[in-house]
Design a protein around this motif. Structure first.
Motif, PDB file in Angstrom:
ATOM      1  N   ASN A   1       0.831  -1.209   0.000  1.00  0.00           N
ATOM      2  CA  ASN A   1       0.000   0.000   0.000  1.00  0.00           C
ATOM      3  C   ASN A   1       0.866   1.259   0.000  1.00  0.00           C
ATOM      4  OD1 ASN A   1      -2.508  -1.124  -0.107  1.00  0.00           O
ATOM      5  ND2 ASN A   1      -2.811  -1.178   2.102  1.00  0.00           N
ATOM      6  N   ALA A   2       1.947   1.207   0.803  1.00  0.00           N
ATOM      7  CA  ALA A   2       2.834   2.370   0.904  1.00  0.00           C
ATOM      8  C   ALA A   2       3.415   2.687  -0.480  1.00  0.00           C
ATOM      9  CB  ALA A   2       3.943   2.089   1.912  1.00  0.00           C
TER      10      ALA A   2
ATOM     11  N   GLU B   1       2.185   1.840  -3.390  1.00  0.00           N
ATOM     12  CA  GLU B   1       1.138   2.303  -4.314  1.00  0.00           C
ATOM     13  C   GLU B   1       0.757   3.761  -4.042  1.00  0.00           C
ATOM     14  OE1 GLU B   1      -0.737  -2.103  -5.230  1.00  0.00           O
ATOM     15  OE2 GLU B   1      -1.880  -0.712  -3.977  1.00  0.00           O
TER      16      GLU B   1
ATOM     17  N   VAL C   1     -10.835   2.675   6.128  1.00  0.00           N
ATOM     18  CA  VAL C   1      -9.882   1.925   5.292  1.00  0.00           C
ATOM     19  C   VAL C   1      -9.746   0.468   5.752  1.00  0.00           C
ATOM     20  CG1 VAL C   1      -8.522   3.896   4.495  1.00  0.00           C
ATOM     21  CG2 VAL C   1      -7.870   2.744   6.610  1.00  0.00           C
TER      22      VAL C   1
ATOM     23  N   THR D   1     -12.107   0.508  -0.931  1.00  0.00           N
ATOM     24  CA  THR D   1     -10.921   0.819  -1.739  1.00  0.00           C
ATOM     25  C   THR D   1     -11.133   2.134  -2.469  1.00  0.00           C
ATOM     26  OG1 THR D   1      -9.431   0.025  -3.467  1.00  0.00           O
ATOM     27  CG2 THR D   1     -11.745  -0.527  -3.743  1.00  0.00           C
TER      28      THR D   1
ATOM     29  N   LYS E   1      -8.869   2.619  -4.972  1.00  0.00           N
ATOM     30  CA  LYS E   1      -8.044   2.366  -6.156  1.00  0.00           C
ATOM     31  C   LYS E   1      -8.884   1.737  -7.267  1.00  0.00           C
ATOM     32  CE  LYS E   1      -4.331   1.383  -2.989  1.00  0.00           C
ATOM     33  NZ  LYS E   1      -3.604   0.326  -2.311  1.00  0.00           N
TER      34      LYS E   1
ATOM     35  N   GLY F   1      -9.699  -4.006  -1.866  1.00  0.00           N
ATOM     36  CA  GLY F   1     -10.084  -3.489  -0.547  1.00  0.00           C
ATOM     37  C   GLY F   1     -10.110  -4.540   0.548  1.00  0.00           C
ATOM     38  N   ILE F   2      -9.298  -5.589   0.408  1.00  0.00           N
ATOM     39  CA  ILE F   2      -9.295  -6.567   1.504  1.00  0.00           C
ATOM     40  C   ILE F   2      -7.970  -6.608   2.259  1.00  0.00           C
ATOM     41  CG2 ILE F   2     -11.089  -8.108   0.635  1.00  0.00           C
ATOM     42  CD1 ILE F   2      -8.784  -9.932  -0.330  1.00  0.00           C
ATOM     43  N   GLY F   3      -6.939  -5.954   1.710  1.00  0.00           N
ATOM     44  CA  GLY F   3      -5.613  -6.039   2.330  1.00  0.00           C
ATOM     45  C   GLY F   3      -5.629  -5.579   3.790  1.00  0.00           C
ATOM     46  N   LEU F   4      -6.189  -4.398   4.026  1.00  0.00           N
ATOM     47  CA  LEU F   4      -6.174  -3.864   5.386  1.00  0.00           C
ATOM     48  C   LEU F   4      -7.150  -4.608   6.288  1.00  0.00           C
ATOM     49  CD1 LEU F   4      -5.807  -0.015   4.838  1.00  0.00           C
ATOM     50  CD2 LEU F   4      -4.104  -1.650   5.616  1.00  0.00           C
TER      51      LEU F   4
HETATM   52  P1  ADP Z   1      -6.696  -1.960  -1.685  1.00  0.00           P
HETATM   53  O1  ADP Z   1      -5.221  -1.730  -1.608  1.00  0.00           O
HETATM   54  O2  ADP Z   1      -7.075  -3.119  -2.559  1.00  0.00           O
HETATM   55  O3  ADP Z   1      -7.487  -0.733  -1.991  1.00  0.00           O
HETATM   56  P2  ADP Z   1      -6.591  -2.107   1.197  1.00  0.00           P
HETATM   57  O4  ADP Z   1      -7.557  -2.716   2.161  1.00  0.00           O
HETATM   58  O5  ADP Z   1      -5.178  -2.549   1.315  1.00  0.00           O
HETATM   59  O6  ADP Z   1      -7.160  -2.430  -0.227  1.00  0.00           O
HETATM   60  O7  ADP Z   1      -6.640  -0.534   1.333  1.00  0.00           O
HETATM   61  C1  ADP Z   1      -7.871   0.130   1.418  1.00  0.00           C
HETATM   62  C2  ADP Z   1      -7.721   1.617   1.090  1.00  0.00           C
HETATM   63  O8  ADP Z   1      -6.967   2.265   2.124  1.00  0.00           O
HETATM   64  C3  ADP Z   1      -6.962   1.930  -0.158  1.00  0.00           C
HETATM   65  O9  ADP Z   1      -7.769   1.827  -1.314  1.00  0.00           O
HETATM   66  C4  ADP Z   1      -6.503   3.361   0.097  1.00  0.00           C
HETATM   67  O10 ADP Z   1      -7.562   4.280  -0.141  1.00  0.00           O
HETATM   68  C5  ADP Z   1      -6.262   3.373   1.581  1.00  0.00           C
HETATM   69  N1  ADP Z   1      -4.832   3.212   1.903  1.00  0.00           N
HETATM   70  C6  ADP Z   1      -4.220   2.079   2.340  1.00  0.00           C
HETATM   71  N2  ADP Z   1      -2.903   2.298   2.560  1.00  0.00           N
HETATM   72  C7  ADP Z   1      -2.655   3.606   2.257  1.00  0.00           C
HETATM   73  C8  ADP Z   1      -1.491   4.435   2.293  1.00  0.00           C
HETATM   74  N3  ADP Z   1      -0.288   3.959   2.680  1.00  0.00           N
HETATM   75  N4  ADP Z   1      -1.630   5.736   1.929  1.00  0.00           N
HETATM   76  C9  ADP Z   1      -2.835   6.226   1.540  1.00  0.00           C
HETATM   77  N5  ADP Z   1      -3.980   5.479   1.497  1.00  0.00           N
HETATM   78  C10 ADP Z   1      -3.903   4.194   1.847  1.00  0.00           C
END
Ligand code: ADP
Length: 407
Positions: free
Chosen positions: A307-308, A310, A353, A359, A361, A366-369
């Motif tokens: 995520n960082a 991206e 988040v 998400t 993106k 939107g499942i990573g976090l």
């Molecule tokens: P995804 O990466 O598939 O969107 P995640 O659950 O990992 O799913 O992240 C959810 C959302 O959290 C992302 O779409 C983004 O909006 C936000 N996000 C996560 N990490 C960061 C970050 N390091 N900086 C800014 N926004 C972030």
């Protein structure tokens, strides 16, 4: 004569007083009977409530003898008849590994505390159940604690559902790991290509010099050492990938939080370099021992680092810096953080988040976090996000430390 009249008057007064006393006595008797009846009514009402209560209500003595239990409680312990359980020890229905903690809860109630706890129960017929019990002390007229009043709720279905959810999340986490491996496959190829090319070069050079007869033994030894070093480097990458794609981790083991970062650094570094960025690692000098499923926590780190990266896609390459740090938190816990220099997270989204399928993106799922949060919470930890002073998001994972268990 005068004396006779006085005596008569005294006699009348005496009789009147007597009659009044009898009236008062009668009134008191009637009142007493009314109070008794009210008490009986109240008790009957209370008993009816307890009898019809769908949860198990039970009264225990300090040694765990069951003094009373309602029908729902009898069903819960598989008693065909109240006598199967009333007058017997509650510990007959407590699983062996919970006996001691149950005794401690009973002692606390008899010390005047109200308690809530969960335990595994084995019914009189051996059926397993998870129960949550709320218990309070019941005091007698003298104010002393006479017994324990407890209400137990069957949590088995909820526990099963949680277990099912946990298993689903493991599956999901596994799928997510495989898909991340897909994403970084070209990175892996690159990572393996370097040691293999080096090995081929070293060996070819050595063969040429052997043919020419110009090689000295010590030079050959150096070359072979280099070959072994490169082969080990390739093996390390492969081992890491195999571990990472395993379905589940090896279970909880004492691990140093910084050691976890170090062991996944080869994968993280590869990803960050692929994106043209730089990975910085800043580790606490002393061990921070946590009970960890290493593979699971490494996945959290991978998710955060990805995520960082991206978030910094719009920055110049030399500005794309991801910093992974470990430190001891103020309360003694271990804190692992991942900081970037991207746009950060708007305050309104700081909680959202972590929601599944949230998400921003275009290609995001939107499942990573959300997976990361369940992994951290299953370790008794907390994950949250802040924005750094100089911008960028900082994800902090707090985990409970088990001092004295360092490996
Ligand atoms: P995804 O990466 O598939 O969107 P995640 O659950 O990992 O799913 O992240 C959810 C959302 O959290 C992302 O779409 C983004 O909006 C936000 N996000 C996560 N990490 C960061 C970050 N390091 N900086 C800014 N926004 C972030």
């Amino acid at each position: 004569m005068v004396l006779g009249a006085t005596a008569l008057a005294w006699g009348f007064a005496q009789r009147r007083r007597c009659a009044a006393a009898v009236d008062r006595l009668e009134a008191a008797r009637v009142e007493h009977a009314r109070v008794q009846e009210r008490l009986r009514d109240n008790e009957a009402r209370l008993r009816a409530i307890i009898e019809s209560e769908p949860e198990c209500v039970k009264i225990l003595a300090a040694d765990g003898t069951v003094l009373e239990v309602n029908p729902a409680g009898q069903v819960l312990v598989d008693a065909d008849d109240p006598a199967d359980i009333v007058g017997r020890s509650i510990y007959l229905t407590v699983a062996p590994e919970f006996q001691e903690s149950y005794r401690r809860q009973v002692a606390r109630v008899f010390d005047g505390e109200a308690v809530v706890f969960e335990f595994r129960s084995l019914s009189l017929k051996g059926r397993e159940r998870w129960l949550e019990t709320h218990a309070v002390p019941m005091r007698g007229a003298s104010g002393d604690i006479a017994c324990w009043l407890g209400i137990s709720r069957d949590m088995t279905a909820r526990r099963d559902a949680e277990e099912k959810l946990r298993r689903h999340q493991l599956e999901l986490a596994h799928v997510a790991r495989l898909s991340s491996m897909g994403e970084i496959a070209s990175g892996i190829a690159h990572e393996l290509n370097q040691p293999l090319t080096a090995i081929a070069g070293f060996v070819r050079g050595a063969v040429r010099r052997l043919r020419e007869g110009s090689v000295r033994t010590d030079e050959l030894v150096d070359t072979l050492e280099d070959v072994a070093g490169q082969a080990e480097r390739a093996a390390r990458v492969i081992r890491k990938i195999r571990e990472f794609t395993r379905k589940e981790g090896a279970g909880r083991r004492p691990e140093d939080a910084s050691g976890l970062v170090r062991s996944v650094a080869v994968l993280l570094d590869m990803e960050v370099r692929q994106a043209g960025g730089e990975l910085r690692i800043d580790l606490h000098p002393e061990p921070l021992t946590i009970a960890a499923d290493a593979i699971m926590l490494e996945q959290v780190l991978c998710n955060l680092v990805r995520n960082a990266i991206e978030s910094m896609a719009g920055l110049a390459k030399d500005e794309r810096v991801v910093t992974v740090s470990t430190r001891r938190a103020a309360d003694g816990g271990a804190e692992v953080s991942v900081a970037d220099r991207g746009p950060g997270i708007p305050a309104a989204l700081a909680d959202r988040v972590f929601e599944p399928f949230f998400t921003t993106k275009q290609q995001g799922v939107g499942i990573g976090l959300s997976i990361s949060q369940s992994i951290v919470e299953s370790h008794g930890g907390v994950i949250r996000v802040d924005n750094g002073f100089a911008g960028g998001a900082i994800f902090r994972v707090w985990l409970p430390v088990r001092d004295g268990e360092a490996r």
